[in-house]
Write a protein that holds these residues in place. Structure first.
Motif, PDB file in Angstrom:
ATOM      1  N   MET A  99       0.809  -1.223   0.000  1.00  0.00           N
ATOM      2  CA  MET A  99       0.000   0.000   0.000  1.00  0.00           C
ATOM      3  C   MET A  99       0.844   1.277   0.000  1.00  0.00           C
ATOM      4  O   MET A  99       0.318   2.366  -0.169  1.00  0.00           O
ATOM      5  CB  MET A  99      -0.949   0.013   1.207  1.00  0.00           C
ATOM      6  N   LEU A 100       2.150   1.143   0.160  1.00  0.00           N
ATOM      7  CA  LEU A 100       3.014   2.325   0.148  1.00  0.00           C
ATOM      8  C   LEU A 100       3.115   2.907  -1.249  1.00  0.00           C
ATOM      9  O   LEU A 100       3.059   2.175  -2.244  1.00  0.00           O
ATOM     10  CB  LEU A 100       4.416   1.952   0.638  1.00  0.00           C
ATOM     11  N   ASP A 101       3.304   4.226  -1.299  1.00  0.00           N
ATOM     12  CA  ASP A 101       3.577   4.800  -2.617  1.00  0.00           C
ATOM     13  C   ASP A 101       5.002   4.405  -2.996  1.00  0.00           C
ATOM     14  O   ASP A 101       5.726   3.811  -2.207  1.00  0.00           O
ATOM     15  CB  ASP A 101       3.362   6.317  -2.607  1.00  0.00           C
ATOM     16  N   ASP A 102       5.408   4.730  -4.191  1.00  0.00           N
ATOM     17  CA  ASP A 102       6.709   4.274  -4.661  1.00  0.00           C
ATOM     18  C   ASP A 102       7.863   5.190  -4.294  1.00  0.00           C
ATOM     19  O   ASP A 102       8.995   4.942  -4.690  1.00  0.00           O
ATOM     20  CB  ASP A 102       6.664   4.052  -6.173  1.00  0.00           C
ATOM     21  N   ALA A 103       7.597   6.239  -3.527  1.00  0.00           N
ATOM     22  CA  ALA A 103       8.662   7.184  -3.172  1.00  0.00           C
ATOM     23  C   ALA A 103       9.777   6.555  -2.338  1.00  0.00           C
ATOM     24  O   ALA A 103      10.948   6.769  -2.623  1.00  0.00           O
ATOM     25  CB  ALA A 103       8.080   8.393  -2.454  1.00  0.00           C
ATOM     26  N   PRO A 104       9.455   5.774  -1.294  1.00  0.00           N
ATOM     27  CA  PRO A 104      10.573   5.262  -0.503  1.00  0.00           C
ATOM     28  C   PRO A 104      11.411   4.232  -1.254  1.00  0.00           C
ATOM     29  O   PRO A 104      10.875   3.334  -1.895  1.00  0.00           O
ATOM     30  CB  PRO A 104       9.909   4.635   0.718  1.00  0.00           C
ATOM     31  N   VAL A 105      12.712   4.397  -1.164  1.00  0.00           N
ATOM     32  CA  VAL A 105      13.642   3.423  -1.724  1.00  0.00           C
ATOM     33  C   VAL A 105      13.766   2.258  -0.750  1.00  0.00           C
ATOM     34  O   VAL A 105      13.860   1.106  -1.137  1.00  0.00           O
ATOM     35  CB  VAL A 105      15.023   4.068  -1.967  1.00  0.00           C
ATOM     36  N   THR A 106      13.754   2.591   0.542  1.00  0.00           N
ATOM     37  CA  THR A 106      13.886   1.590   1.598  1.00  0.00           C
ATOM     38  C   THR A 106      12.662   1.630   2.502  1.00  0.00           C
ATOM     39  O   THR A 106      12.203   2.711   2.874  1.00  0.00           O
ATOM     40  CB  THR A 106      15.152   1.864   2.444  1.00  0.00           C
ATOM     41  N   VAL A 107      12.167   0.456   2.852  1.00  0.00           N
ATOM     42  CA  VAL A 107      11.095   0.328   3.837  1.00  0.00           C
ATOM     43  C   VAL A 107      11.605  -0.592   4.942  1.00  0.00           C
ATOM     44  O   VAL A 107      12.128  -1.676   4.660  1.00  0.00           O
ATOM     45  CB  VAL A 107       9.805  -0.243   3.220  1.00  0.00           C
ATOM     46  N   ILE A 108      11.467  -0.132   6.167  1.00  0.00           N
ATOM     47  CA  ILE A 108      11.823  -0.926   7.344  1.00  0.00           C
ATOM     48  C   ILE A 108      10.525  -1.363   7.999  1.00  0.00           C
ATOM     49  O   ILE A 108       9.657  -0.530   8.266  1.00  0.00           O
ATOM     50  CB  ILE A 108      12.651  -0.099   8.338  1.00  0.00           C
ATOM     51  N   VAL A 109      10.386  -2.650   8.260  1.00  0.00           N
ATOM     52  CA  VAL A 109       9.230  -3.170   8.985  1.00  0.00           C
ATOM     53  C   VAL A 109       9.746  -3.761  10.288  1.00  0.00           C
ATOM     54  O   VAL A 109      10.623  -4.631  10.276  1.00  0.00           O
ATOM     55  CB  VAL A 109       8.484  -4.252   8.182  1.00  0.00           C
ATOM     56  N   VAL A 110       9.216  -3.286  11.412  1.00  0.00           N
ATOM     57  CA  VAL A 110       9.590  -3.820  12.723  1.00  0.00           C
ATOM     58  C   VAL A 110       8.347  -4.475  13.310  1.00  0.00           C
ATOM     59  O   VAL A 110       7.337  -3.806  13.535  1.00  0.00           O
ATOM     60  CB  VAL A 110      10.111  -2.726  13.673  1.00  0.00           C
ATOM     61  N   GLY A 111       8.420  -5.783  13.517  1.00  0.00           N
ATOM     62  CA  GLY A 111       7.251  -6.506  13.989  1.00  0.00           C
ATOM     63  C   GLY A 111       7.604  -7.714  14.818  1.00  0.00           C
ATOM     64  O   GLY A 111       8.651  -7.772  15.464  1.00  0.00           O
ATOM     65  N   HIS A 112       6.722  -8.699  14.760  1.00  0.00           N
ATOM     66  CA  HIS A 112       6.758  -9.864  15.640  1.00  0.00           C
ATOM     67  C   HIS A 112       6.876 -11.153  14.836  1.00  0.00           C
ATOM     68  O   HIS A 112       6.463 -11.212  13.687  1.00  0.00           O
ATOM     69  CB  HIS A 112       5.449  -9.926  16.445  1.00  0.00           C
ATOM     70  N   ASN A 113       7.375 -12.168  15.487  1.00  0.00           N
ATOM     71  CA  ASN A 113       7.322 -13.504  14.909  1.00  0.00           C
ATOM     72  C   ASN A 113       6.004 -14.137  15.298  1.00  0.00           C
ATOM     73  O   ASN A 113       5.449 -13.764  16.321  1.00  0.00           O
ATOM     74  CB  ASN A 113       8.489 -14.357  15.408  1.00  0.00           C
ATOM     75  N   PRO A 114       5.469 -15.009  14.482  1.00  0.00           N
ATOM     76  CA  PRO A 114       6.130 -15.628  13.341  1.00  0.00           C
ATOM     77  C   PRO A 114       6.078 -14.793  12.054  1.00  0.00           C
ATOM     78  O   PRO A 114       6.705 -15.167  11.067  1.00  0.00           O
ATOM     79  CB  PRO A 114       5.364 -16.935  13.154  1.00  0.00           C
ATOM     80  N   ALA A 115       5.367 -13.674  12.051  1.00  0.00           N
ATOM     81  CA  ALA A 115       5.172 -12.925  10.804  1.00  0.00           C
ATOM     82  C   ALA A 115       6.476 -12.458  10.167  1.00  0.00           C
ATOM     83  O   ALA A 115       6.626 -12.551   8.943  1.00  0.00           O
ATOM     84  CB  ALA A 115       4.254 -11.726  11.043  1.00  0.00           C
ATOM     85  N   MET A 116       7.436 -11.958  10.962  1.00  0.00           N
ATOM     86  CA  MET A 116       8.654 -11.427  10.355  1.00  0.00           C
ATOM     87  C   MET A 116       9.461 -12.536   9.690  1.00  0.00           C
ATOM     88  O   MET A 116       9.883 -12.408   8.540  1.00  0.00           O
ATOM     89  CB  MET A 116       9.510 -10.684  11.403  1.00  0.00           C
ATOM     90  N   GLY A 117       9.674 -13.636  10.388  1.00  0.00           N
ATOM     91  CA  GLY A 117      10.401 -14.750   9.794  1.00  0.00           C
ATOM     92  C   GLY A 117       9.664 -15.337   8.601  1.00  0.00           C
ATOM     93  O   GLY A 117      10.272 -15.672   7.576  1.00  0.00           O
ATOM     94  N   ASP A 118       8.345 -15.448   8.721  1.00  0.00           N
ATOM     95  CA  ASP A 118       7.542 -15.972   7.614  1.00  0.00           C
ATOM     96  C   ASP A 118       7.589 -15.049   6.396  1.00  0.00           C
ATOM     97  O   ASP A 118       7.593 -15.508   5.255  1.00  0.00           O
ATOM     98  CB  ASP A 118       6.085 -16.151   8.043  1.00  0.00           C
ATOM     99  N   LEU A 119       7.621 -13.742   6.641  1.00  0.00           N
ATOM    100  CA  LEU A 119       7.682 -12.784   5.533  1.00  0.00           C
ATOM    101  C   LEU A 119       8.970 -12.960   4.733  1.00  0.00           C
ATOM    102  O   LEU A 119       8.948 -12.994   3.501  1.00  0.00           O
ATOM    103  CB  LEU A 119       7.578 -11.356   6.070  1.00  0.00           C
ATOM    104  N   VAL A 120      10.084 -13.090   5.428  1.00  0.00           N
ATOM    105  CA  VAL A 120      11.373 -13.300   4.743  1.00  0.00           C
ATOM    106  C   VAL A 120      11.311 -14.596   3.940  1.00  0.00           C
ATOM    107  O   VAL A 120      11.693 -14.639   2.768  1.00  0.00           O
ATOM    108  CB  VAL A 120      12.537 -13.309   5.749  1.00  0.00           C
ATOM    109  N   TRP A 121      10.816 -15.641   4.563  1.00  0.00           N
ATOM    110  CA  TRP A 121      10.714 -16.942   3.892  1.00  0.00           C
ATOM    111  C   TRP A 121       9.825 -16.849   2.653  1.00  0.00           C
ATOM    112  O   TRP A 121      10.155 -17.359   1.594  1.00  0.00           O
ATOM    113  CB  TRP A 121      10.150 -17.961   4.879  1.00  0.00           C
ATOM    114  N   MET A 122       8.698 -16.154   2.781  1.00  0.00           N
ATOM    115  CA  MET A 122       7.727 -16.042   1.698  1.00  0.00           C
ATOM    116  C   MET A 122       8.273 -15.222   0.519  1.00  0.00           C
ATOM    117  O   MET A 122       8.064 -15.563  -0.633  1.00  0.00           O
ATOM    118  CB  MET A 122       6.450 -15.383   2.219  1.00  0.00           C
ATOM    119  N   LEU A 123       8.988 -14.127   0.816  1.00  0.00           N
ATOM    120  CA  LEU A 123       9.441 -13.228  -0.246  1.00  0.00           C
ATOM    121  C   LEU A 123      10.733 -13.671  -0.919  1.00  0.00           C
ATOM    122  O   LEU A 123      11.006 -13.284  -2.055  1.00  0.00           O
ATOM    123  CB  LEU A 123       9.617 -11.809   0.313  1.00  0.00           C
TER     124      LEU A 123
END
Length: 169
Positions: free
Chosen positions: A95-119
């Motif tokens: 949902m972010l616009d395309d302006a940011p070159v870098t996006v940092i997401v700070v969250g919780h497991n299992p979502a963060m580990g699963d996100l890396v695995w998924m992407l």
């Protein structure tokens, strides 16, 4: 080239009046600060941060940001990140616009580990081996790149460039 930095919150206290109120331990603060120092070399260009509103994720970001120096206007705290699945986190990024070159997401497991695995695109490089051996412990960070727009990120489309985690033990 877009860059996604996925960070699991640092070590938090075992109990609090609510799960969302759990704060970082002294070790957690130190680990998060160290991770911010390491990530400062990666985080370039226009940067946005998406941070779960829980106390431990906010405190993790505050420690990271000592080295990153993001302005408050570039940080949001979406309620959806608190109990999110990896797919829900990906929706927030899309949902972010395309302006940011870098996006940092700070969250919780299992979502963060699963996100890396998924992407992850399946490239079996050094960072992937380290990730596969360690999983995604507290204060771990994955730096991933993508050649496209945020709205178009799909599973298996990002390359894992680096994996940073505290020493085991």
């Amino acid at each position: 080239m877009k860059q996604l930095v996925v960070v699991r919150h640092a070590k938090a206290e075992g109990s609090a009046p609510s799960d969302a109120a759990r704060a970082l331990t002294a070790r957690g603060r130190a680990d998060a600060r160290r991770r911010g120092e390491q990530l400062a070399d990666f985080v370039t260009g226009t940067t946005r941060a998406l941070v779960s509103p829980a106390v431990r994720t906010r405190e993790t970001f505050e420690e990271l940001n000592r080295s990153l120096g993001l302005e408050a206007s570039h940080v949001t705290y979406p309620e959806a990140l608190y109990a999110a699945s990896a797919h829900r986190v990906l929706q927030e990024v899309r949902m972010l616009d395309d302006a940011p070159v870098t996006v940092i997401v700070v969250g919780h497991n299992p979502a963060m580990g699963d996100l890396v695995w998924m992407l992850h695109d399946g490239t079996r490089n050094g960072p992937w081996t380290a990730y596969g051996d360690r999983g995604f412990p507290t204060s771990a960070a994955a730096v991933m790149t993508y050649d496209g727009e945020w709205a178009d990120i799909d599973p298996r489309t990002m390359r894992l460039e680096d994996y940073l985690a505290p020493a085991p033990g």
